[in-house]
Design a protein around this motif. Structure first.
Motif, PDB file in Angstrom:
ATOM      1  N   MET A   1       0.851  -1.204   0.000  1.00 58.53           N
ATOM      2  CA  MET A   1       0.000   0.000   0.000  1.00 58.53           C
ATOM      3  C   MET A   1       0.880   1.244   0.000  1.00 58.53           C
ATOM      4  O   MET A   1       1.814   1.342   0.786  1.00 58.53           O
ATOM      5  N   SER A   2       0.582   2.188  -0.892  1.00 56.44           N
ATOM      6  CA  SER A   2       1.367   3.414  -0.969  1.00 56.44           C
ATOM      7  C   SER A   2       0.983   4.378   0.138  1.00 56.44           C
ATOM      8  O   SER A   2      -0.133   4.355   0.657  1.00 56.44           O
ATOM      9  N   ARG A   3       1.915   5.248   0.504  1.00 55.18           N
ATOM     10  CA  ARG A   3       1.672   6.223   1.562  1.00 55.18           C
ATOM     11  C   ARG A   3       0.916   7.420   0.991  1.00 55.18           C
ATOM     12  O   ARG A   3       1.080   7.770  -0.185  1.00 55.18           O
ATOM     13  N   PRO A   4       0.128   8.087   1.817  1.00 54.30           N
ATOM     14  CA  PRO A   4      -0.576   9.279   1.336  1.00 54.30           C
ATOM     15  C   PRO A   4       0.395  10.436   1.126  1.00 54.30           C
ATOM     16  O   PRO A   4       1.521  10.410   1.641  1.00 54.30           O
ATOM     17  N   PRO A   5      -0.014  11.467   0.394  1.00 55.26           N
ATOM     18  CA  PRO A   5       0.845  12.644   0.231  1.00 55.26           C
ATOM     19  C   PRO A   5       1.201  13.250   1.586  1.00 55.26           C
ATOM     20  O   PRO A   5       0.373  13.294   2.504  1.00 55.26           O
ATOM     21  N   LEU A   6       2.439  13.710   1.689  1.00 56.48           N
ATOM     22  CA  LEU A   6       2.945  14.327   2.918  1.00 56.48           C
ATOM     23  C   LEU A   6       2.974  15.839   2.762  1.00 56.48           C
ATOM     24  O   LEU A   6       3.455  16.362   1.757  1.00 56.48           O
ATOM     25  N   VAL A   7       2.472  16.534   3.774  1.00 55.98           N
ATOM     26  CA  VAL A   7       2.523  17.992   3.834  1.00 55.98           C
ATOM     27  C   VAL A   7       3.339  18.392   5.052  1.00 55.98           C
ATOM     28  O   VAL A   7       3.091  17.909   6.162  1.00 55.98           O
ATOM     29  N   ILE A   8       4.318  19.263   4.873  1.00 55.81           N
ATOM     30  CA  ILE A   8       5.028  19.891   5.988  1.00 55.81           C
ATOM     31  C   ILE A   8       4.367  21.241   6.226  1.00 55.81           C
ATOM     32  O   ILE A   8       4.334  22.087   5.332  1.00 55.81           O
ATOM     33  N   SER A   9       3.825  21.439   7.425  1.00 57.76           N
ATOM     34  CA  SER A   9       3.061  22.655   7.724  1.00 57.76           C
ATOM     35  C   SER A   9       3.777  23.444   8.816  1.00 57.76           C
ATOM     36  O   SER A   9       3.873  22.993   9.964  1.00 57.76           O
ATOM     37  N   ILE A  10       4.285  24.613   8.461  1.00 56.40           N
ATOM     38  CA  ILE A  10       5.096  25.459   9.360  1.00 56.40           C
ATOM     39  C   ILE A  10       4.261  26.669   9.732  1.00 56.40           C
ATOM     40  O   ILE A  10       4.139  27.634   8.958  1.00 56.40           O
ATOM     41  N   GLN A  11       3.648  26.628  10.926  1.00 58.57           N
ATOM     42  CA  GLN A  11       2.700  27.672  11.330  1.00 58.57           C
ATOM     43  C   GLN A  11       2.644  27.767  12.851  1.00 58.57           C
ATOM     44  O   GLN A  11       3.305  27.009  13.556  1.00 58.57           O
ATOM     45  N   SER A  12       1.800  28.660  13.323  1.00 62.51           N
ATOM     46  CA  SER A  12       1.579  28.813  14.755  1.00 62.51           C
ATOM     47  C   SER A  12       0.778  27.635  15.304  1.00 62.51           C
ATOM     48  O   SER A  12       0.165  26.861  14.566  1.00 62.51           O
ATOM     49  N   GLN A  13       0.790  27.527  16.624  1.00 65.27           N
ATOM     50  CA  GLN A  13      -0.010  26.512  17.317  1.00 65.27           C
ATOM     51  C   GLN A  13      -0.573  27.132  18.585  1.00 65.27           C
ATOM     52  O   GLN A  13       0.122  27.883  19.277  1.00 65.27           O
ATOM     53  N   VAL A  14      -1.847  26.848  18.883  1.00 67.33           N
ATOM     54  CA  VAL A  14      -2.461  27.343  20.107  1.00 67.33           C
ATOM     55  C   VAL A  14      -3.063  26.186  20.895  1.00 67.33           C
ATOM     56  O   VAL A  14      -3.434  25.154  20.330  1.00 67.33           O
ATOM     57  N   VAL A  15      -3.149  26.371  22.198  1.00 70.66           N
ATOM     58  CA  VAL A  15      -3.765  25.363  23.065  1.00 70.66           C
ATOM     59  C   VAL A  15      -5.277  25.387  22.895  1.00 70.66           C
ATOM     60  O   VAL A  15      -5.923  24.346  22.720  1.00 70.66           O
ATOM     61  N   LEU A  16      -5.861  26.580  22.946  1.00 70.26           N
ATOM     62  CA  LEU A  16      -7.305  26.754  22.835  1.00 70.26           C
ATOM     63  C   LEU A  16      -7.639  27.404  21.504  1.00 70.26           C
ATOM     64  O   LEU A  16      -7.095  28.454  21.164  1.00 70.26           O
ATOM     65  N   GLY A  17      -8.544  26.789  20.757  1.00 74.77           N
ATOM     66  CA  GLY A  17      -9.031  27.413  19.535  1.00 74.77           C
ATOM     67  C   GLY A  17      -8.384  26.834  18.297  1.00 74.77           C
ATOM     68  O   GLY A  17      -7.643  25.847  18.338  1.00 74.77           O
ATOM     69  N   HIS A  18      -8.674  27.476  17.181  1.00 77.51           N
ATOM     70  CA  HIS A  18      -8.260  26.960  15.879  1.00 77.51           C
ATOM     71  C   HIS A  18      -7.679  28.080  15.031  1.00 77.51           C
ATOM     72  O   HIS A  18      -8.404  28.765  14.309  1.00 77.51           O
ATOM     73  N   VAL A  19      -6.378  28.279  15.137  1.00 80.76           N
ATOM     74  CA  VAL A  19      -5.632  29.164  14.245  1.00 80.76           C
ATOM     75  C   VAL A  19      -4.340  28.438  13.886  1.00 80.76           C
ATOM     76  O   VAL A  19      -3.926  27.488  14.548  1.00 80.76           O
ATOM     77  N   GLY A  20      -3.679  28.877  12.822  1.00 81.00           N
ATOM     78  CA  GLY A  20      -2.420  28.265  12.434  1.00 81.00           C
ATOM     79  C   GLY A  20      -2.571  26.775  12.203  1.00 81.00           C
ATOM     80  O   GLY A  20      -3.552  26.307  11.609  1.00 81.00           O
ATOM     81  N   ASN A  21      -1.587  26.019  12.684  1.00 81.90           N
ATOM     82  CA  ASN A  21      -1.671  24.569  12.549  1.00 81.90           C
ATOM     83  C   ASN A  21      -2.872  23.994  13.286  1.00 81.90           C
ATOM     84  O   ASN A  21      -3.383  22.938  12.913  1.00 81.90           O
ATOM     85  N   SER A  22      -3.339  24.679  14.318  1.00 88.18           N
ATOM     86  CA  SER A  22      -4.513  24.202  15.054  1.00 88.18           C
ATOM     87  C   SER A  22      -5.789  24.333  14.231  1.00 88.18           C
ATOM     88  O   SER A  22      -6.828  23.803  14.622  1.00 88.18           O
ATOM     89  N   ALA A  23      -5.725  25.029  13.105  1.00 84.72           N
ATOM     90  CA  ALA A  23      -6.852  25.094  12.159  1.00 84.72           C
ATOM     91  C   ALA A  23      -6.565  24.301  10.897  1.00 84.72           C
ATOM     92  O   ALA A  23      -7.447  23.641  10.355  1.00 84.72           O
ATOM     93  N   ALA A  24      -5.328  24.358  10.411  1.00 87.18           N
ATOM     94  CA  ALA A  24      -5.009  23.805   9.092  1.00 87.18           C
ATOM     95  C   ALA A  24      -4.799  22.299   9.103  1.00 87.18           C
ATOM     96  O   ALA A  24      -5.028  21.629   8.088  1.00 87.18           O
ATOM     97  N   LEU A  25      -4.346  21.736  10.228  1.00 86.12           N
ATOM     98  CA  LEU A  25      -4.053  20.305  10.250  1.00 86.12           C
ATOM     99  C   LEU A  25      -5.306  19.465  10.058  1.00 86.12           C
ATOM    100  O   LEU A  25      -5.287  18.456   9.339  1.00 86.12           O
ATOM    101  N   PHE A  26      -6.397  19.862  10.701  1.00 85.03           N
ATOM    102  CA  PHE A  26      -7.599  19.037  10.671  1.00 85.03           C
ATOM    103  C   PHE A  26      -8.088  18.754   9.253  1.00 85.03           C
ATOM    104  O   PHE A  26      -8.311  17.587   8.895  1.00 85.03           O
TER     105      PHE A  26
END
Length: 288
Positions: free
Chosen positions: A1-26
């Motif tokens: 089985m082939s691996r899915p495409p890989l994305v390197i995401s270089i952004q902010s991260q927050v504990v509460l809420g959804h901005v930066g990687n906390s929004a884009a990763l999902f």
């Protein structure tokens, strides 16, 4: 089985809420992509709250994370790199160096630069030195760039009222010749009433993508849009189709936030999740 495409995401991260990687990763992970998240800052929450804890990553610590990513061969494997909010000039310089090296190692890599610098309301909300590194070092490496109108105007020194203004700004921006510019949230003189639009400039070709203008301005909107756009592109959608999907699903997330009375974008809309899960099944291109 082939691996899915890989994305390197270089952004902010927050504990509460959804901005930066906390929004884009999902959205990227829900679409079945593999994502390597590298934080540029770690905060307790967005700056809209009465208190803000955390800090930009120290440059030496951030450099260690980049080194670890290189030791694991991530630049060679990645299909995409996405960059967003950066909290210090030193981290911005390191990010530019990492992306330049990754593109040398992996010529098929696509770099999406979201120059998170400011907006019409707050103005420029990063130091000018960081904005200048975006303009002079990061954007010239980009294959895709997703500034909002304020950011594009700051980067080029041009007012954006007409499509000709957009073309002039694209010419003034320090993008590579084949790079594609997607300006989000545009309200030009001939934009349909009650709408905003994303405008894609790809060489001489221009496409316009209007969407209803929701009277909702929340942190994380642009970060979610960039994650949705990347997810759709990595699953084989054309750029115009990916922009349409990103706009539609970002609108769903904003409406959901308004219904919940949330102060920032939320990701709990069932239709949003269903569409993202379906992206993997409907993938147009085989996984690399």
């Amino acid at each position: 089985m082939s691996r899915p495409p890989l994305v390197i995401s270089i952004q902010s991260q927050v504990v509460l809420g959804h901005v930066g990687n906390s929004a884009a990763l999902f959205p990227m992970q829900a679409a079945g992509l593999e994502v390597a998240a590298i934080p540029t800052v770690v905060f307790s929450n967005t700056p809209d709250y009465p208190t803000l804890r955390g800090r930009a990553l120290p440059a030496d610590f951030f450099a260690e994370l980049l080194l670890g990513a290189k030791e694991r061969g991530l630049p060679e494997r990645a299909a995409y790199i996405v960059s967003g909010y950066i909290g210090s000039p030193e981290v911005a310089e390191l990010t530019a160096g990492f992306i330049a090296e990754a593109k040398r190692l992996n010529p098929g890599l696509t770099y999406l630069c979201d120059p998170v610098m400011g907006d019409a309301g707050p103005g420029l909300y990063v130091p000018g030195s960081i904005a200048e590194i975006h303009r002079d070092q990061l954007l010239p490496l980009a294959d895709l760039a997703t500034p909002n109108p304020f950011e594009l105007s700051w980067l080029t020194g041009r007012d954006l009222r007409t499509l000709d203004d957009m073309r002039d700004a694209r010419a003034a921006l320090r993008l590579a010749e084949g790079a594609r510019l997607i300006t989000t949230g545009c309200a030009l003189e001939d934009t349909p009433a009650g709408h905003i639009e994303s405008v894609i400039l790809s060489g001489p070709e221009v496409t316009r993508h209007p969407a209803p203008h929701l009277p909702i301005a929340l942190p994380g909107t642009g970060d979610l849009y960039a994650g949705l756009l990347t997810a759709a592109l990595a699953r084989g959608r054309s750029l115009p189709d990916a922009v349409e999907m990103a706009q539609q699903l970002t609108g769903r997330a904003l409406q959901r936030a308004a219904e919940l009375g949330a102060g920032e974008v939320v990701l709990s809309d069932p239709a949003l999740r269903k569409t993202l899960l379906q992206l993997e099944n409907d993938s147009i291109l085989p996984n690399p």
